[in-house]
Design a protein around this motif. Structure first.
Motif, PDB file in Angstrom:
ATOM      1  N   PRO A 139      51.736  22.721  79.224  1.00 56.20           N
ATOM      2  CA  PRO A 139      52.690  22.806  80.353  1.00 56.20           C
ATOM      3  C   PRO A 139      51.965  23.201  81.637  1.00 56.20           C
ATOM      4  O   PRO A 139      51.011  23.975  81.623  1.00 56.20           O
ATOM      5  N   ARG A 140      52.438  22.670  82.755  1.00 58.94           N
ATOM      6  CA  ARG A 140      51.844  22.977  84.053  1.00 58.94           C
ATOM      7  C   ARG A 140      52.554  24.166  84.705  1.00 58.94           C
ATOM      8  O   ARG A 140      53.676  24.498  84.366  1.00 58.94           O
ATOM      9  N   GLY A 141      51.840  24.761  85.648  1.00 55.62           N
ATOM     10  CA  GLY A 141      52.431  25.842  86.422  1.00 55.62           C
ATOM     11  C   GLY A 141      52.423  27.168  85.691  1.00 55.62           C
ATOM     12  O   GLY A 141      51.906  27.302  84.574  1.00 55.62           O
ATOM     13  N   GLU A 142      53.002  28.169  86.333  1.00 56.50           N
ATOM     14  CA  GLU A 142      53.023  29.513  85.763  1.00 56.50           C
ATOM     15  C   GLU A 142      54.023  29.594  84.623  1.00 56.50           C
ATOM     16  O   GLU A 142      55.134  29.063  84.712  1.00 56.50           O
ATOM     17  N   LEU A 143      53.630  30.262  83.565  1.00 59.22           N
ATOM     18  CA  LEU A 143      54.503  30.394  82.410  1.00 59.22           C
ATOM     19  C   LEU A 143      54.134  31.655  81.637  1.00 59.22           C
ATOM     20  O   LEU A 143      53.089  32.273  81.872  1.00 59.22           O
ATOM     21  N   THR A 144      54.999  32.004  80.694  1.00 58.89           N
ATOM     22  CA  THR A 144      54.750  33.126  79.786  1.00 58.89           C
ATOM     23  C   THR A 144      54.573  32.577  78.379  1.00 58.89           C
ATOM     24  O   THR A 144      55.442  31.854  77.881  1.00 58.89           O
ATOM     25  N   LEU A 145      53.424  32.882  77.771  1.00 52.42           N
ATOM     26  CA  LEU A 145      53.163  32.383  76.416  1.00 52.42           C
ATOM     27  C   LEU A 145      53.217  33.532  75.425  1.00 52.42           C
ATOM     28  O   LEU A 145      53.064  34.709  75.768  1.00 52.42           O
ATOM     29  N   THR A 146      53.417  33.168  74.177  1.00 52.43           N
ATOM     30  CA  THR A 146      53.457  34.130  73.074  1.00 52.43           C
ATOM     31  C   THR A 146      52.524  33.650  71.975  1.00 52.43           C
ATOM     32  O   THR A 146      52.524  32.463  71.633  1.00 52.43           O
ATOM     33  N   GLY A 147      51.715  34.568  71.449  1.00 53.33           N
ATOM     34  CA  GLY A 147      50.784  34.178  70.397  1.00 53.33           C
ATOM     35  C   GLY A 147      50.317  35.375  69.588  1.00 53.33           C
ATOM     36  O   GLY A 147      50.677  36.521  69.860  1.00 53.33           O
ATOM     37  N   ARG A 148      49.514  35.076  68.571  1.00 48.60           N
ATOM     38  CA  ARG A 148      48.960  36.116  67.703  1.00 48.60           C
ATOM     39  C   ARG A 148      47.528  36.422  68.134  1.00 48.60           C
ATOM     40  O   ARG A 148      46.698  35.518  68.276  1.00 48.60           O
ATOM     41  N   LEU A 149      47.228  37.687  68.312  1.00 47.76           N
ATOM     42  CA  LEU A 149      45.903  38.116  68.745  1.00 47.76           C
ATOM     43  C   LEU A 149      44.924  38.033  67.579  1.00 47.76           C
ATOM     44  O   LEU A 149      45.227  38.461  66.456  1.00 47.76           O
ATOM     45  N   MET A 150      43.739  37.488  67.849  1.00 44.63           N
ATOM     46  CA  MET A 150      42.719  37.304  66.824  1.00 44.63           C
ATOM     47  C   MET A 150      41.379  37.838  67.315  1.00 44.63           C
ATOM     48  O   MET A 150      41.078  37.783  68.508  1.00 44.63           O
ATOM     49  N   PRO A 151      40.524  38.319  66.408  1.00 45.41           N
ATOM     50  CA  PRO A 151      39.190  38.761  66.819  1.00 45.41           C
ATOM     51  C   PRO A 151      38.272  37.574  67.054  1.00 45.41           C
ATOM     52  O   PRO A 151      38.540  36.447  66.600  1.00 45.41           O
ATOM     53  N   ASP A 152      37.173  37.809  67.760  1.00 47.40           N
ATOM     54  CA  ASP A 152      36.175  36.760  67.970  1.00 47.40           C
ATOM     55  C   ASP A 152      35.648  36.264  66.634  1.00 47.40           C
ATOM     56  O   ASP A 152      35.475  37.038  65.678  1.00 47.40           O
ATOM     57  N   GLU A 153      35.382  34.978  66.559  1.00 49.19           N
ATOM     58  CA  GLU A 153      34.785  34.399  65.355  1.00 49.19           C
ATOM     59  C   GLU A 153      33.271  34.598  65.383  1.00 49.19           C
ATOM     60  O   GLU A 153      32.630  34.436  66.417  1.00 49.19           O
ATOM     61  N   THR A 154      32.711  34.924  64.233  1.00 49.05           N
ATOM     62  CA  THR A 154      31.265  35.061  64.082  1.00 49.05           C
ATOM     63  C   THR A 154      30.821  34.306  62.842  1.00 49.05           C
ATOM     64  O   THR A 154      31.623  34.041  61.937  1.00 49.05           O
ATOM     65  N   THR A 155      29.543  33.980  62.799  1.00 49.37           N
ATOM     66  CA  THR A 155      29.001  33.303  61.619  1.00 49.37           C
ATOM     67  C   THR A 155      29.112  34.191  60.393  1.00 49.37           C
ATOM     68  O   THR A 155      29.427  33.719  59.291  1.00 49.37           O
TER      69      THR A 155
END
Length: 263
Positions: A139-155
């Protein structure tokens, strides 16, 4: 009566039984430890998924490492997507194990910081996977998103090698430090897996919630190992009794010595 227990065969069999019992007991405790670990992990994930959404910057900041308690927490963010710096993550699968990409799009917050957003999975649209795939626009323009927080991926954590010499705008791991260097911007630690909106009109397929690990299986394995440990001495004694019985039967059927012939 039990002198046969001193034979080489029975000494070896007895030693093996003696060694098997503590080994099986230890394996049972190891499986019980795994059961407790998985149960604790499932409880932690369930609490994180059930927690109320919070602003993303209340849990993370540039350079911050996401902890296990913060993982899977639902967060919200206000800003806009930056598709010019969008990349795709190679060799990712959907729910049916089809190989494709995850779409990683920078989300510029209202204060100028950048949040990495995994918008979901798209199929690979070519056999070579060297060209940048067709990615549905967000979506374009300003918006509010919702998601699940995840840690950085490492090998180390994922087992995925971070390869060099990849095609343009393609990466192997989602890592906020690497992306901060690429974007030359303050990037919040970790990333967010998008939860809404539902995919439509060819938009990326959302990544499903994490499932529970099968802790009950480890509990069953622990009981199984302990039952095996208890069965070893029972089985040993059964074999001893059978050996004694077989030897007694063999003595009963031995032919009597012939009487000397009369002169």
């Amino acid at each position: 009566m039990y002198r046969f227990l001193l034979s080489r065969q029975w000494v070896i069999l007895t030693l093996v039984a003696v060694l098997l019992i503590p080994t099986m007991i230890r394996l049972g405790f190891w499986q019980m430890h795994r059961y407790e670990e998985r149960t604790a992990r499932n409880d932690l994930v369930a609490r994180a998924l059930d927690a109320s959404p919070v602003p993303v910057e209340s849990l993370t900041a540039p350079g911050k490492e996401i902890t296990t308690r913060e993982r899977y927490r639902t967060v919200t963010a206000k800003g806009h997507f930056d598709t010019d710096d969008e990349v795709v993550v190679r060799r990712r699968t959907d729910g049916d194990d089809n190989i494709g990409y995850h779409v990683l799009t920078p989300f510029v917050l209202n204060d100028g910081k950048v949040l990495l957003v995994n918008r979901g999975w798209i199929p690979a649209d070519g056999p070579s996977q060297t060209a940048f795939p067709k990615v549905p626009a967000p979506p374009r323009g300003e918006l509010t998103l919702t998601g699940r927080l995840m840690p950085d991926e490492t090998t180390e954590a994922s087992g995925i090698k971070d390869l060099d010499g990849l095609p343009d705008r393609q990466i192997m791991l989602i890592n906020s430090e690497q992306q901060a260097e690429r974007l030359d911007a303050p990037v919040l630690g970790g990333y967010v897996v998008l939860k809404t909106p539902e995919p439509k009109n060819g938009t990326p397929e959302l990544i499903g919630k994490p499932g529970n690990e099968n802790a009950a299986l480890n509990f069953a394995y622990a009981i199984q190992w302990w039952l095996f440990a208890a069965a070893v001495p029972v089985g040993w004694w059964f074999l001893v009794r059978r050996e004694r019985r077989d030897r007694e039967s063999a003595e009963d059927v031995e032919p009597a010595e012939p009487e000397p012939a009369a002169v």
